[in-house]
Design a protein around this motif. Structure first.
Motif: not given
Length: 962
Positions: A23-24, A92, A166, A196, A245-246, A248
């Protein structure tokens, strides 16, 4: 800080890359650097210092440390190299550091915090002096404290701090991260900068690309997906997914559907061709179906696939798959059968053909074919040929003189036929062909059984040209010509003479003549003329002649009328037909005068009827009528009374034939379905639009659509309802707009009745209508039922629920299905040996004997009147069915509804007469309601009643108690 301590601390730090790998993505990570970090420090000496160490896997890493506690003017900065944002709008930062705890007694300038900053720019512009080493232009991220994890000199102590911050929203193409020390003794062990994203994924036949997360915490980035190969969008919007934003994927909308011939895989990631022996029609994600009986899957290119535009859906390489199963050789489908139907074959010839020849008639019988071709719609076609010799080689069509019974020899549904008017002593051959629905599709001649017969003797045809050749006061001479078809040697003639009285009607045929004889006299002769004597002078006589052969007498000739002379001298006619011509001229003149009188009477009556109807229409409607119900309270509008020459209703054994003859076939492309408005017996009922291919205009219609998987019986009943509606044409009967039978599903399109069923309409407007308006409602229903009864059509389920009301508040009789599903309420139906009937609306003779007539419809009409006057109340309320039956048999009848004039309740009571013959006809009901509506004072003169004791029928004046 001791270097060994630093190495130990570094060896204790571990990361778990699996937590973010999916995811990142890193923008910068000091753990991955294998050479010097080469960050920029200020001051260049005695400040931040880059060092090397080993991690827990003994791999070298680079980090920075600083320790200037005793310097009162400490101002140490260190800045990373330029970090490209790679399109990320939100980044991040993970920081790992260790810090020595301050001892306030030894160091006055000691700090236990440091500051973190960042600076954005579109390119790498930083130097040792730019940007200036101060908070502005740098943007402060946070002041970072060690918390409770400090290094106090013990090499075994783990004082590692980990924190995350962040950055965002990011506006430039890259940025720098800077750390500012004001007197701490610390190590900056690692710095990881990442963002992400939602990874590329395929779900529900749609592919979504890698997507960077949004710039805000609550951002949802909308991504338009692409359908996988061999699929297309289920709607114009197409599949969409939202990336949070994560990183997903959330909130997926829209779907993709596999093309015809393809089915979705179990994981819904691909569309795969149907396997051998299977097929799939239409778009969708349902599984392929097994080929119907007598068919195999086609390996040819799917026509549906070729028509799909590659600019809309993701189709890279054409793929071929079976979207239908073609019939095996010798098997076929009809044009109206779709690919889901099994393939069938034409029938074999009829078997066991037998015939009997009786003079010039023949009776032919046969058994059904040994092979019906897996169908039930077999019928027969018989052809007739007359042959010149017994070799049956030179044959021609029989011609129109030959009569077949039944008459339609091209579509015989029985297994027998009679043939009449054949010529005597002639050779004929008949071909009885077996035909079913796929015979035409096979493009091969129908298989037939052949019989060859020879007729024998027959009676002669009618004698021709009967005429008077001489008259006198006491008689006349009659002559005639040979029959057109003697059918053998003529042995003699029989002449029938009867005096015609002045008050006798012209019988016109022999049957009437013989039923009422007036001293007829028979003469016989072998010649083609005869002299008749001993007759009265000046009298008219009727003359008919017939011929005789060995087979017997033929039919009598047309009647000729002649007259004896008043004087005694013989008068020879100059023309053989002069006497007859004079009589015919006289008859013609009389007939012409009679016709003129009839036309005059009809025109006067029609003009008076139209004037009366027009006056009623003007009195009952408004030129500026508004749509609202309140503005239409004056009268419910009714069309002028309908008058035309009516034919009789035909109950077709084969409703498809009736639909073809009466109903208008509509192309499904001009039908647009909108909302569901009800549930019918065979499927749902919709409101929709019907377009005109010529003008482009549309009109609202009600659409009854046959449900999927309907049986053959349901299809026939569905077509039978359409066939029935198509035969009706009256302002108070629901109008059929057309049918859809050449494509599936089958549809019946009728006019759209905006106000729905009458019972619900009355309940919605409880107490809002006047007595005159309610009477006008009953009048319109009676008009429609009068028309149906004149058509000799029995409704059998007349009730307020089957009366529809349009926007002009005109009531129309509907529901013409012969097999009806009645109310689910067990109290509303009564089970007999023949099925279910609506007991509360049904006449007693229908319940006892299943005898439905127009008189039984009149009983039901009386119940409808009661429903109208009670604003849709349920007849007999909640009385059990046995009590209802017993009450009716004992003579009890429904009481008058509240404020119902007794003049109307008396009509109801008459409709409920126990004896059907004592009930009024619909024609009488229309006339009675006309009189009541034209004389409103009858409502006032006749006081309303709430009990039925004063209103009685011929049977009883009793009423059912509440």
């Amino acid at each position: 800080m001791d270097f060994c301590v630093i190495i130990f601390l570094i060896s204790t730090i571990g990361i778990t890359s699996n937590q973010v790998a999916a995811k990142s993505e890193d923008l910068s990570n000091t753990r991955n650097e294998t050479t010097d970090l080469k960050w920029t420090a200020s001051p260049a000496r005695n400040g931040w210092e880059e060092l090397s160490g080993l991690d827990e896997n003994l791999r070298p890493i680079r980090f920075y440390q600083v320790c200037n506690r005793n310097d009162p003017d400490v101002d140490n900065w260190v800045r990373t190299r330029f970090i490209p944002s790679q399109g990320a709008k939100r980044a991040y930062i993970d920081v790992e550091f260790s810090m020595m705890k301050c001892d306030s007694a030894k160091t006055k300038n000691c700090r236990e915090t440091f500051n973190l900053y960042y600076y954005e720019n579109d390119k790498d512009v930083a130097s040792s002096t730019f940007p200036p080493w101060r908070e502005r232009p740098y943007i402060k991220i946070d002041t970072i404290a060690a918390g409770k994890r400090f290094i106090n000199g013990d090499s075994n102590e783990k004082g590692i701090n980990r924190k995350t911050w962040t950055l965002g929203p990011l506006k430039k193409k890259g940025f720098y991260i800077a750390a500012h020390d004001k007197g701490a003794c610390m190590s900056l062990l690692s710095l990881r900068v990442y963002y992400y994203y939602c990874p590329e994924t395929t779900i529900s036949l749609a592919t979504f690309p890698k997507t960077v997360a949004g710039k805000n915490v609550a951002s949802l980035v909308t991504i338009q997906g692409e359908c996988v190969n061999n699929s297309k969008r289920a709607s114009a919007e197409g599949p969409r997914y939202h990336c949070n934003s994560n990183g997903e994927w959330r909130v997926r909308t829209g779907t993709c559907q596999c093309l015809p011939g393809f089915q979705a895989s179990e994981n819904m990631k691909t569309c795969q061709p149907c396997s051998d022996g299977k097929y799939k029609i239409g778009h969708g994600n349902h599984a392929c179906s097994t080929c119907p009986r007598n068919s195999i899957s086609s390996n040819t290119e799917s026509a549906s696939l070729r028509s799909v535009s590659s600019t809309i859906d993701r189709i890279e390489t054409p793929t071929y798959a079976p979207d239908f199963c073609k019939c095996l050789p010798g098997y076929f489908r009809t044009e109206s059968e779709d690919v889901r139907q099994p393939c069938t074959m034409p029938p074999s010839p009829p078997t066991n053909v037998k015939y009997i020849v009786n003079e010039t008639s023949a009776s032919i019988k046969w058994d059904e074919p040994s092979e019906l071709g897996d169908r039930v719609d077999v019928y027969y076609n018989i052809s007739c040929e007359k042959c010149s010799t017994d070799s049956y080689t030179k044959c021609t069509e029989c011609g129109s003189r030959v009569i077949f019974e039944p008459g339609n020899r091209r579509h015989i549904t029985t297994n027998h036929i009679r043939v009449h008017n054949l010529e005597a002593y002639t050779h004929y051959q008949f071909k009885i062909s077996s035909i079913n629905g796929v015979t035409a599709a096979s493009h091969a001649p129908a298989r037939y059984a052949l019989i060859q017969v020879m007729t024998n003797q027959a009676a002669p045809s009618e004698v021709l040209n009967v005429r008077t050749v001489e008259t006198s006061s006491s008689g006349f001479t009659v002559a005639w010509s040979l029959p057109k078809h003697p059918n053998g040697k003529v042995l003699g003639y029989e002449i029938l003479i009867r005096e015609k009285n002045s008050d006798d009607e012209d019988k016109g045929d022999l049957s009437a003549f013989l039923l009422e004889p007036n001293n007829p006299v028979l003469y016989e002769t072998q010649n083609r003329s005869i002299a008749i004597s001993d007759l009265k002078p000046g009298k008219n006589y009727e003359v008919q002649v017939r011929a005789e052969t060995a087979a017997g007498f033929g039919g009598y000739s047309h009647m000729m009328i002649t007259q004896t002379n008043k004087d005694t001298g013989p008068i020879t006619s100059n023309s053989p037909n002069s006497s007859r011509l004079a009589v015919l001229i006289g008859i013609g003149a009389s007939a012409g005068l009679l016709l003129a009188v009839i036309i005059t009477v009809y025109l006067l009556y029609n003009r008076r009827r139209k004037a009366h109807a027009s006056q009623r229409f003007e009195d009952g409607s408004s030129e500026n009528k508004e749509d609202s119900f309140e503005d239409a309270r004056h009268l419910i509008v009714q069309l002028p009374s309908y008058s035309s020459t009516q034919r009789l209703y035909v109950d077709y054994p084969d409703p498809q034939k009736g639909v073809r003859e009466y109903a208008c076939e509509i192309d499904q492309a001009f039908v647009e379905i909108e909302d569901t408005i009800g549930q019918g017996e065979f499927g749902e009922v919709y409101r929709g639009k019907l377009g005109s291919p010529s003008s482009g205009n549309t009109e609202q219609v009600a659409i009854k659509r046959l449900k999927q998987g309907a049986s053959v019986k349901d299809q026939l009943n569905f077509l039978r309802e359409a066939c029935t509606m198509a035969q009706f044409d009256h302002p108070n009967v629901l109008v059929l707009k057309g049918v859809v039978t050449k494509t599936r599903p089958l549809m019946i399109l009728s006019e759209y009745m905006e106000n729905g069923a009458l019972n619900n309409f009355l309940k919605r407007h409880q107490g809002e209508l006047s007595i005159l308006q309610l009477t006008n409602i009953m009048h319109g229903i009676a008009h429609g039922m009068k028309y149906l009864s004149q058509m000799q059509y029995v409704h059998r389920d007349l009730a307020a629920r089957n009366i529809l009301v349009n926007s002009d508040l005109i009531c129309k009789v509907s529901d013409f299905g012969l097999s009806r599903t009645l109310e689910n309420d067990p109290h509303a139906t009564y089970t007999t040996q023949g099925g279910k009937i609506a007991l509360r609306w049904t006449a007693p003779e229908c319940i006892r004997f299943r005898e439905f007539t127009s008189s039984s419809d009149v009983w039901s009409y009386g119940i409808v009147m009661w429903e109208v006057m009670s604003y849709g109340e349920k007849p007999y309320w909640n009385m059990p069915n046995p009590d209802v039956l017993n009450s009716i048999d004992e003579g009890y009848r429904l009481p008058a509804p509240y404020e119902c004039p007794s003049v109307l309740h008396k009509i109801m009571i008459e409709c409920w007469a126990m004896e059907p013959k004592q009930r009024p006809t619909f024609e009488q009901l229309v006339q009675r309601l006309d009189e009541i509506m034209s004389s409103p004072q009858l409502f006032k003169d006749d006081s309303p009643t709430s009990e039925s004791g004063d209103a009685s029928s011929n049977q009883s004046n009793k009423s059912v108690e509440d």
